[in-house]
Design an enzyme around this catalytic site. Structure first.
Site, PDB file in Angstrom:
ATOM      1  N   HIS A 189      -3.345   7.295   2.453  1.00  0.00           N
ATOM      2  CA  HIS A 189      -3.741   5.906   1.973  1.00  0.00           C
ATOM      3  C   HIS A 189      -5.225   5.592   2.489  1.00  0.00           C
ATOM      4  CE1 HIS A 189      -3.860   1.733   0.868  1.00  0.00           C
ATOM      5  NE2 HIS A 189      -3.735   1.297   2.003  1.00  0.00           N
ATOM      6  N   ASN A 224     -10.059   0.146  -0.484  1.00  0.00           N
ATOM      7  CA  ASN A 224      -8.778  -0.019  -0.727  1.00  0.00           C
ATOM      8  C   ASN A 224      -8.206  -0.318  -2.013  1.00  0.00           C
ATOM      9  OD1 ASN A 224      -5.887  -0.372  -0.295  1.00  0.00           O
ATOM     10  ND2 ASN A 224      -6.302  -1.054   1.875  1.00  0.00           N
ATOM     11  N   CYS A 272       0.832  -1.166   0.029  1.00  0.00           N
ATOM     12  CA  CYS A 272      -0.106  -0.070   0.020  1.00  0.00           C
ATOM     13  C   CYS A 272       0.832   1.286  -0.025  1.00  0.00           C
ATOM     14  CB  CYS A 272      -0.999  -0.224   1.133  1.00  0.00           C
ATOM     15  SG  CYS A 272      -2.097  -1.422   0.947  1.00  0.00           S
TER      16      CYS A 272
HETATM   17  O1  UT7 Z   1      -3.979  -1.297   3.401  1.00  0.00           O
HETATM   18  C1  UT7 Z   1      -3.073  -2.103   4.029  1.00  0.00           C
HETATM   19  C2  UT7 Z   1      -3.142  -2.072   5.276  1.00  0.00           C
HETATM   20  N1  UT7 Z   1      -4.421  -2.639   5.809  1.00  0.00           N
HETATM   21  C3  UT7 Z   1      -4.863  -1.974   6.937  1.00  0.00           C
HETATM   22  O2  UT7 Z   1      -4.585  -1.030   7.141  1.00  0.00           O
HETATM   23  C4  UT7 Z   1      -6.162  -2.765   7.557  1.00  0.00           C
HETATM   24  C5  UT7 Z   1      -6.164  -2.567   8.743  1.00  0.00           C
HETATM   25  N2  UT7 Z   1      -7.211  -3.077   9.416  1.00  0.00           N
HETATM   26  C6  UT7 Z   1      -8.538  -2.867   9.341  1.00  0.00           C
HETATM   27  O3  UT7 Z   1      -9.012  -2.041   8.834  1.00  0.00           O
HETATM   28  C7  UT7 Z   1      -9.494  -3.586  10.375  1.00  0.00           C
HETATM   29  O4  UT7 Z   1      -8.836  -4.375  11.196  1.00  0.00           O
HETATM   30  C8  UT7 Z   1     -10.555  -4.421   9.921  1.00  0.00           C
HETATM   31  C9  UT7 Z   1     -11.556  -3.592   8.850  1.00  0.00           C
HETATM   32  C10 UT7 Z   1      -9.768  -5.237   8.681  1.00  0.00           C
HETATM   33  C11 UT7 Z   1     -11.487  -5.164  10.734  1.00  0.00           C
HETATM   34  O5  UT7 Z   1     -12.016  -4.515  11.544  1.00  0.00           O
HETATM   35  P1  UT7 Z   1     -11.852  -4.259  13.297  1.00  0.00           P
HETATM   36  O6  UT7 Z   1     -12.358  -3.668  13.994  1.00  0.00           O
HETATM   37  O7  UT7 Z   1     -10.297  -4.765  13.643  1.00  0.00           O
HETATM   38  O8  UT7 Z   1     -12.410  -6.152  13.370  1.00  0.00           O
HETATM   39  P2  UT7 Z   1     -11.908  -7.303  14.255  1.00  0.00           P
HETATM   40  O9  UT7 Z   1     -10.897  -7.986  13.032  1.00  0.00           O
HETATM   41  O10 UT7 Z   1     -11.369  -6.968  15.401  1.00  0.00           O
HETATM   42  O11 UT7 Z   1     -13.307  -7.985  14.351  1.00  0.00           O
HETATM   43  C12 UT7 Z   1     -14.085  -7.630  15.295  1.00  0.00           C
HETATM   44  C13 UT7 Z   1     -15.242  -8.849  15.025  1.00  0.00           C
HETATM   45  C14 UT7 Z   1     -14.930 -10.182  15.001  1.00  0.00           C
HETATM   46  O12 UT7 Z   1     -16.038 -10.826  15.511  1.00  0.00           O
HETATM   47  P3  UT7 Z   1     -15.973 -11.500  16.946  1.00  0.00           P
HETATM   48  O13 UT7 Z   1     -14.788 -12.273  17.015  1.00  0.00           O
HETATM   49  O14 UT7 Z   1     -15.928 -10.176  17.753  1.00  0.00           O
HETATM   50  O15 UT7 Z   1     -17.400 -12.236  17.396  1.00  0.00           O
HETATM   51  C15 UT7 Z   1     -14.964 -10.472  13.497  1.00  0.00           C
HETATM   52  O16 UT7 Z   1     -15.504 -11.758  13.270  1.00  0.00           O
HETATM   53  O17 UT7 Z   1     -15.903  -8.317  13.454  1.00  0.00           O
HETATM   54  C16 UT7 Z   1     -16.298  -9.384  13.084  1.00  0.00           C
HETATM   55  N3  UT7 Z   1     -16.036  -9.252  11.549  1.00  0.00           N
HETATM   56  C17 UT7 Z   1     -17.175  -9.035  10.895  1.00  0.00           C
HETATM   57  N4  UT7 Z   1     -18.422  -8.655  11.360  1.00  0.00           N
HETATM   58  C18 UT7 Z   1     -19.278  -8.327  10.242  1.00  0.00           C
HETATM   59  C19 UT7 Z   1     -15.117  -9.287  10.843  1.00  0.00           C
HETATM   60  N5  UT7 Z   1     -15.493  -8.788   9.545  1.00  0.00           N
HETATM   61  C20 UT7 Z   1     -16.627  -8.498   9.440  1.00  0.00           C
HETATM   62  C21 UT7 Z   1     -17.529  -8.355   8.416  1.00  0.00           C
HETATM   63  N6  UT7 Z   1     -18.841  -8.171   8.730  1.00  0.00           N
HETATM   64  N7  UT7 Z   1     -17.151  -8.232   7.296  1.00  0.00           N
END
Ligand code: UT7
Length: 332
Positions: free
Chosen positions: A256, A286, A116
């Protein structure tokens, strides 16, 4: 002797027609428009459909538009660098394909891969060629067809990424505009958190790698999030501090577009109000190497000569960086 700088003298973006909305994703994986919007800021993203359509399609469209806009003949281009993580093929370089498609017969061209942060790495590299005085027209492309490496049954990654790209023209200037400063960083110990497991020399494609879904983006989202928030804000602040720029001096933060929450945290750290943050994540998601040139393209008509822009990115590798650009032209 007056110092030569590399000025951005034009920008053009390209996104494919097909719109993949949060609503459509709701029918594909267990997610909701509400979750995606509040956790990432994304509403829709573009997808390049069709057989044999690679990243070079995105780059070629962007460069064709750029040449038209800047009244440049393709044979005038000295160098074309393409930042991409999703090249058409392992080799030749996608930059070679784009240069051929646009008729840049006198250019040498190569790809640069820094996930990225790729566009910022390429912009900085291209500016060095201009500063030598030997190269007069350098095209920097940032483009990715992320849909080619996304598992559309994995709700943690498929909601984030989209396809798109953009290109800028760099030309020499003796004025106080252009690429003013850059701080680029990398840390390979971050690789386990964000990578693609197979398809490279370590693990070439096999029946097993396909069956195990190892040709898709693997991302530990919350780990990457923590590194991204800290490092993108730190590097942007460092570039401002060493150039004695305050939040007030900055016309725009050009971040980004990975997650609206990471962008907000960076803006707060820089003391830059939200009205000065370029944002298009809601429309394109993204697009990896494409996000920053797409932002510049979207906001071009609002930029004035002399505006201070801080471009900042974080991505797989890990790689991150910030570039201070003084915009070189008024709206045309
Ligand atoms: O561009 C290159 C670098 N990449 C980035 O900068 C991405 C950085 N990371 C992020 O943007 C975020 O971590 C994500 C958008 C990928 C995920 O968001 P988060 O707030 O960190 O969620 P999480 O992974 O901590 O998951 C929280 C909950 C989980 O459920 P439980 O375990 O709490 O029951 C996930 O399973 O949200 C759940 N979850 C979803 N729920 C509905 C994860 N993805 C989804 C989804 N829809 N699409």
């Amino acid at each position: 002797m007056t110092k030569l700088r590399a000025a951005i003298t034009g920008v053009q973006g390209y996104v494919p027609e097909y719109v993949l909305s949060n609503k459509e994703l709701e029918t594909m994986v267990d997610t909701t428009d509400e979750w995606i919007t509040t956790r990432t800021g994304i509403k829709e993203r573009r997808i390049l459909k069709g057989e044999n359509q690679g990243t070079s399609v995105l780059g070629t469209q962007a460069v064709k538009g750029l040449l038209e806009k800047t009244n440049t003949k393709p044979e005038e281009i000295d160098l074309l660098i393409c930042a991409t993580t999703t090249p058409d093929m392992m080799f030749p370089a996608t930059a070679n394909l784009i240069a051929n498609n646009v008729g840049a017969v006198n250019a040498f061209s190569y790809d640069l891969q820094a996930a990225c942060s790729g566009f910022l790495y390429a912009l900085t590299t291209g500016s060095q060629f201009i500063e030598t005085g030997k190269y007069k027209k350098v095209v920097i492309v940032g483009a990715d067809k992320m849909s080619s490496i996304i598992d559309y049954s994995d709700r943690t990654t498929c909601i984030i990424f989209g396809d798109g790209g953009g290109a800028v023209m760099l030309e020499p200037t003796e004025e106080e505009v252009g690429i003013m400063d850059a701080k680029l960083q990398s840390d390979g110990s971050g690789a386990p958190h964000l990578h693609m497991k197979a398809g490279g020399s370590r693990k070439p494609a096999s029946e097993d790698t396909v069956k195990n879904g190892e040709h898709y983006v693997y991302q530990e989202g919350s780990a990457v999030f923590k590194f991204a928030v800290t490092n993108m804000a730190d590097v942007a602040a460092a570039v401002m501090e060493r150039n004695k720029l305050s939040g007030e001096d900055v016309a725009y933060l050009v971040p980004h577009q990975a997650n609206k929450r990471i962008i907000d945290a960076t803006a707060r750290r820089m003391n830059v109000g939200e009205e000065k943050v370029m944002l298009n994540i809601h429309r394109y998601g993204n697009t990896t190497s494409g996000t920053i040139p797409l932002c510049l393209w979207d906001y071009e008509s609002q930029l004035k000569k002399g505006d201070n822009l801080i471009l900042a990115a974080f991505g797989g590798g890990f790689t991150w960086g910030a570039v201070w650009v003084k915009w070189a032209y008024d709206p045309k």
